[in-house]
Scaffold this motif. Structure first.
Motif, PDB file in Angstrom:
ATOM      1  N   PHE A  87     -26.769 -33.779 -12.724  1.00  0.00           N
ATOM      2  CA  PHE A  87     -27.818 -34.346 -11.881  1.00  0.00           C
ATOM      3  C   PHE A  87     -27.482 -35.768 -11.469  1.00  0.00           C
ATOM      4  O   PHE A  87     -27.682 -36.150 -10.306  1.00  0.00           O
ATOM      5  N   ILE A  88     -26.963 -36.555 -12.382  1.00  0.00           N
ATOM      6  CA  ILE A  88     -26.612 -37.946 -12.086  1.00  0.00           C
ATOM      7  C   ILE A  88     -25.489 -38.006 -11.055  1.00  0.00           C
ATOM      8  O   ILE A  88     -25.538 -38.807 -10.121  1.00  0.00           O
ATOM      9  N   ILE A  89     -24.491 -37.154 -11.190  1.00  0.00           N
ATOM     10  CA  ILE A  89     -23.383 -37.121 -10.230  1.00  0.00           C
ATOM     11  C   ILE A  89     -23.879 -36.715  -8.852  1.00  0.00           C
ATOM     12  O   ILE A  89     -23.500 -37.314  -7.838  1.00  0.00           O
ATOM     13  N   ILE A  90     -24.741 -35.714  -8.793  1.00  0.00           N
ATOM     14  CA  ILE A  90     -25.295 -35.277  -7.504  1.00  0.00           C
ATOM     15  C   ILE A  90     -26.140 -36.381  -6.886  1.00  0.00           C
ATOM     16  O   ILE A  90     -26.050 -36.643  -5.677  1.00  0.00           O
ATOM     17  N   LEU A  91     -26.943 -37.048  -7.684  1.00  0.00           N
ATOM     18  CA  LEU A  91     -27.785 -38.132  -7.191  1.00  0.00           C
ATOM     19  C   LEU A  91     -26.939 -39.287  -6.653  1.00  0.00           C
ATOM     20  O   LEU A  91     -27.204 -39.807  -5.564  1.00  0.00           O
ATOM     21  N   ILE A  92     -25.915 -39.660  -7.372  1.00  0.00           N
ATOM     22  CA  ILE A  92     -25.027 -40.733  -6.921  1.00  0.00           C
ATOM     23  C   ILE A  92     -24.322 -40.334  -5.623  1.00  0.00           C
ATOM     24  O   ILE A  92     -24.192 -41.145  -4.701  1.00  0.00           O
ATOM     25  N   THR A  93     -23.893 -39.090  -5.531  1.00  0.00           N
ATOM     26  CA  THR A  93     -23.233 -38.611  -4.313  1.00  0.00           C
ATOM     27  C   THR A  93     -24.175 -38.668  -3.120  1.00  0.00           C
ATOM     28  O   THR A  93     -23.792 -39.112  -2.033  1.00  0.00           O
ATOM     29  N   ILE A  94     -25.416 -38.239  -3.293  1.00  0.00           N
ATOM     30  CA  ILE A  94     -26.396 -38.280  -2.203  1.00  0.00           C
ATOM     31  C   ILE A  94     -26.660 -39.720  -1.781  1.00  0.00           C
ATOM     32  O   ILE A  94     -26.727 -40.024  -0.578  1.00  0.00           O
ATOM     33  N   ILE A  95     -26.777 -40.616  -2.739  1.00  0.00           N
ATOM     34  CA  ILE A  95     -26.994 -42.031  -2.422  1.00  0.00           C
ATOM     35  C   ILE A  95     -25.799 -42.600  -1.654  1.00  0.00           C
ATOM     36  O   ILE A  95     -25.973 -43.337  -0.674  1.00  0.00           O
ATOM     37  N   LEU A  96     -24.587 -42.259  -2.074  1.00  0.00           N
ATOM     38  CA  LEU A  96     -23.390 -42.748  -1.380  1.00  0.00           C
ATOM     39  C   LEU A  96     -23.346 -42.268   0.064  1.00  0.00           C
ATOM     40  O   LEU A  96     -23.017 -43.031   0.980  1.00  0.00           O
ATOM     41  N   TYR A  97     -23.661 -40.980   0.288  1.00  0.00           N
ATOM     42  CA  TYR A  97     -23.676 -40.461   1.659  1.00  0.00           C
ATOM     43  C   TYR A  97     -24.773 -41.115   2.489  1.00  0.00           C
ATOM     44  O   TYR A  97     -24.574 -41.397   3.678  1.00  0.00           O
ATOM     45  N   ALA A  98     -25.934 -41.369   1.896  1.00  0.00           N
ATOM     46  CA  ALA A  98     -27.017 -42.030   2.624  1.00  0.00           C
ATOM     47  C   ALA A  98     -26.614 -43.443   3.028  1.00  0.00           C
ATOM     48  O   ALA A  98     -26.879 -43.876   4.162  1.00  0.00           O
TER      49      ALA A  98
ATOM     50  N   THR B 211      -9.787 -37.129   2.477  1.00  0.00           N
ATOM     51  CA  THR B 211      -9.879 -37.253   1.024  1.00  0.00           C
ATOM     52  C   THR B 211      -9.307 -36.021   0.335  1.00  0.00           C
ATOM     53  O   THR B 211      -8.621 -36.133  -0.686  1.00  0.00           O
ATOM     54  N   LEU B 212      -9.550 -34.843   0.885  1.00  0.00           N
ATOM     55  CA  LEU B 212      -8.989 -33.608   0.323  1.00  0.00           C
ATOM     56  C   LEU B 212      -7.468 -33.606   0.408  1.00  0.00           C
ATOM     57  O   LEU B 212      -6.788 -33.220  -0.539  1.00  0.00           O
TER      58      LEU B 212
ATOM     59  N   LYS C  75      -8.972 -23.341 -12.917  1.00  0.00           N
ATOM     60  CA  LYS C  75     -10.405 -23.494 -12.669  1.00  0.00           C
ATOM     61  C   LYS C  75     -10.801 -24.972 -12.745  1.00  0.00           C
ATOM     62  O   LYS C  75     -11.620 -25.433 -11.958  1.00  0.00           O
ATOM     63  N   MET C  76     -10.216 -25.699 -13.657  1.00  0.00           N
ATOM     64  CA  MET C  76     -10.518 -27.117 -13.794  1.00  0.00           C
ATOM     65  C   MET C  76     -10.062 -27.890 -12.556  1.00  0.00           C
ATOM     66  O   MET C  76     -10.737 -28.816 -12.118  1.00  0.00           O
TER      67      MET C  76
ATOM     68  N   ARG D 209     -11.459 -31.039  -7.979  1.00  0.00           N
ATOM     69  CA  ARG D 209     -11.231 -31.254  -6.545  1.00  0.00           C
ATOM     70  C   ARG D 209     -12.566 -31.405  -5.826  1.00  0.00           C
ATOM     71  O   ARG D 209     -12.754 -32.352  -5.043  1.00  0.00           O
ATOM     72  N   ILE D 210     -13.492 -30.508  -6.071  1.00  0.00           N
ATOM     73  CA  ILE D 210     -14.788 -30.566  -5.400  1.00  0.00           C
ATOM     74  C   ILE D 210     -15.517 -31.867  -5.749  1.00  0.00           C
ATOM     75  O   ILE D 210     -16.032 -32.558  -4.867  1.00  0.00           O
ATOM     76  N   MET D 211     -15.548 -32.191  -7.021  1.00  0.00           N
ATOM     77  CA  MET D 211     -16.259 -33.385  -7.460  1.00  0.00           C
ATOM     78  C   MET D 211     -15.645 -34.654  -6.875  1.00  0.00           C
ATOM     79  O   MET D 211     -16.356 -35.509  -6.326  1.00  0.00           O
ATOM     80  N   LEU D 212     -14.340 -34.783  -6.957  1.00  0.00           N
ATOM     81  CA  LEU D 212     -13.695 -36.007  -6.468  1.00  0.00           C
ATOM     82  C   LEU D 212     -13.794 -36.148  -4.955  1.00  0.00           C
ATOM     83  O   LEU D 212     -14.000 -37.242  -4.439  1.00  0.00           O
ATOM     84  N   VAL D 213     -13.631 -35.045  -4.242  1.00  0.00           N
ATOM     85  CA  VAL D 213     -13.726 -35.122  -2.785  1.00  0.00           C
ATOM     86  C   VAL D 213     -15.138 -35.506  -2.370  1.00  0.00           C
ATOM     87  O   VAL D 213     -15.322 -36.361  -1.494  1.00  0.00           O
ATOM     88  N   LEU D 214     -16.150 -34.919  -2.998  1.00  0.00           N
ATOM     89  CA  LEU D 214     -17.521 -35.244  -2.629  1.00  0.00           C
ATOM     90  C   LEU D 214     -17.899 -36.675  -2.990  1.00  0.00           C
ATOM     91  O   LEU D 214     -18.700 -37.295  -2.299  1.00  0.00           O
ATOM     92  N   ILE D 215     -17.337 -37.207  -4.051  1.00  0.00           N
ATOM     93  CA  ILE D 215     -17.662 -38.579  -4.442  1.00  0.00           C
ATOM     94  C   ILE D 215     -16.832 -39.604  -3.672  1.00  0.00           C
ATOM     95  O   ILE D 215     -17.364 -40.613  -3.203  1.00  0.00           O
ATOM     96  N   PHE D 216     -15.547 -39.359  -3.492  1.00  0.00           N
ATOM     97  CA  PHE D 216     -14.688 -40.368  -2.877  1.00  0.00           C
ATOM     98  C   PHE D 216     -14.696 -40.351  -1.355  1.00  0.00           C
ATOM     99  O   PHE D 216     -14.324 -41.349  -0.735  1.00  0.00           O
ATOM    100  N   ALA D 217     -15.117 -39.273  -0.723  1.00  0.00           N
ATOM    101  CA  ALA D 217     -15.193 -39.262   0.739  1.00  0.00           C
ATOM    102  C   ALA D 217     -16.164 -40.321   1.262  1.00  0.00           C
ATOM    103  O   ALA D 217     -15.814 -41.068   2.188  1.00  0.00           O
ATOM    104  N   PRO D 218     -17.385 -40.453   0.706  1.00  0.00           N
ATOM    105  CA  PRO D 218     -18.246 -41.522   1.225  1.00  0.00           C
ATOM    106  C   PRO D 218     -17.737 -42.923   0.876  1.00  0.00           C
ATOM    107  O   PRO D 218     -17.940 -43.859   1.653  1.00  0.00           O
ATOM    108  N   ILE D 219     -17.067 -43.058  -0.252  1.00  0.00           N
ATOM    109  CA  ILE D 219     -16.506 -44.368  -0.600  1.00  0.00           C
ATOM    110  C   ILE D 219     -15.408 -44.734   0.394  1.00  0.00           C
ATOM    111  O   ILE D 219     -15.359 -45.863   0.904  1.00  0.00           O
ATOM    112  N   ASN D 220     -14.529 -43.801   0.701  1.00  0.00           N
ATOM    113  CA  ASN D 220     -13.497 -44.033   1.713  1.00  0.00           C
ATOM    114  C   ASN D 220     -14.128 -44.284   3.076  1.00  0.00           C
ATOM    115  O   ASN D 220     -13.669 -45.122   3.847  1.00  0.00           O
ATOM    116  N   GLY D 221     -15.180 -43.543   3.372  1.00  0.00           N
ATOM    117  CA  GLY D 221     -15.875 -43.730   4.640  1.00  0.00           C
ATOM    118  C   GLY D 221     -16.512 -45.102   4.768  1.00  0.00           C
ATOM    119  O   GLY D 221     -16.531 -45.686   5.842  1.00  0.00           O
TER     120      GLY D 221
END
Length: 89
Positions: free
Chosen positions: A3-14, A47-48, A64-65, A70-82
């Motif tokens: 939940f914290i990771i998803i919340l941080i990701t949403i905040i970064l995109y916003a 980022t991908l 699987k790991m 990959r999904i987690m890092l791309v979703l978090i670092f794409a807005p940071i790069n942006g």
């Protein structure tokens, strides 16, 4: 923790969308929406690509790991790069 990771990701995109929207001063609303959407997609792709280049030197226990990371890092670092690139374009 998820939940914290998803919340941080949403905040970064916003924040990314807000910065970019604010810096596109005189452009009409429809053009802003198109620009921001395309720019976010481009940042996700870039980022991908960077992750795929860098993952070769990192050992992962199983495939699987790699997929989860990959999904987690791309979703978090794409807005940071942006935030570094997009608002000033």
């Amino acid at each position: 923790m998820t939940f914290i990771i998803i919340l941080i990701t949403i905040i970064l995109y916003a924040i990314l969308v807000g910065f970019t929207w604010h810096n596109l001063y005189a452009i009409e609303k429809e053009a802003k929406i198109k620009f921001v959407s395309i720019a976010v997609i481009v940042m996700l792709i870039i980022t991908l690509i960077v992750f795929n280049i860098a993952k070769g030197s990192v050992e992962y226990p199983n495939e699987k790991m790699v997929s989860i990371i990959r999904i987690m890092l791309v979703l978090i670092f794409a807005p940071i790069n942006g935030m570094i690139v997009m608002p000033f374009t």
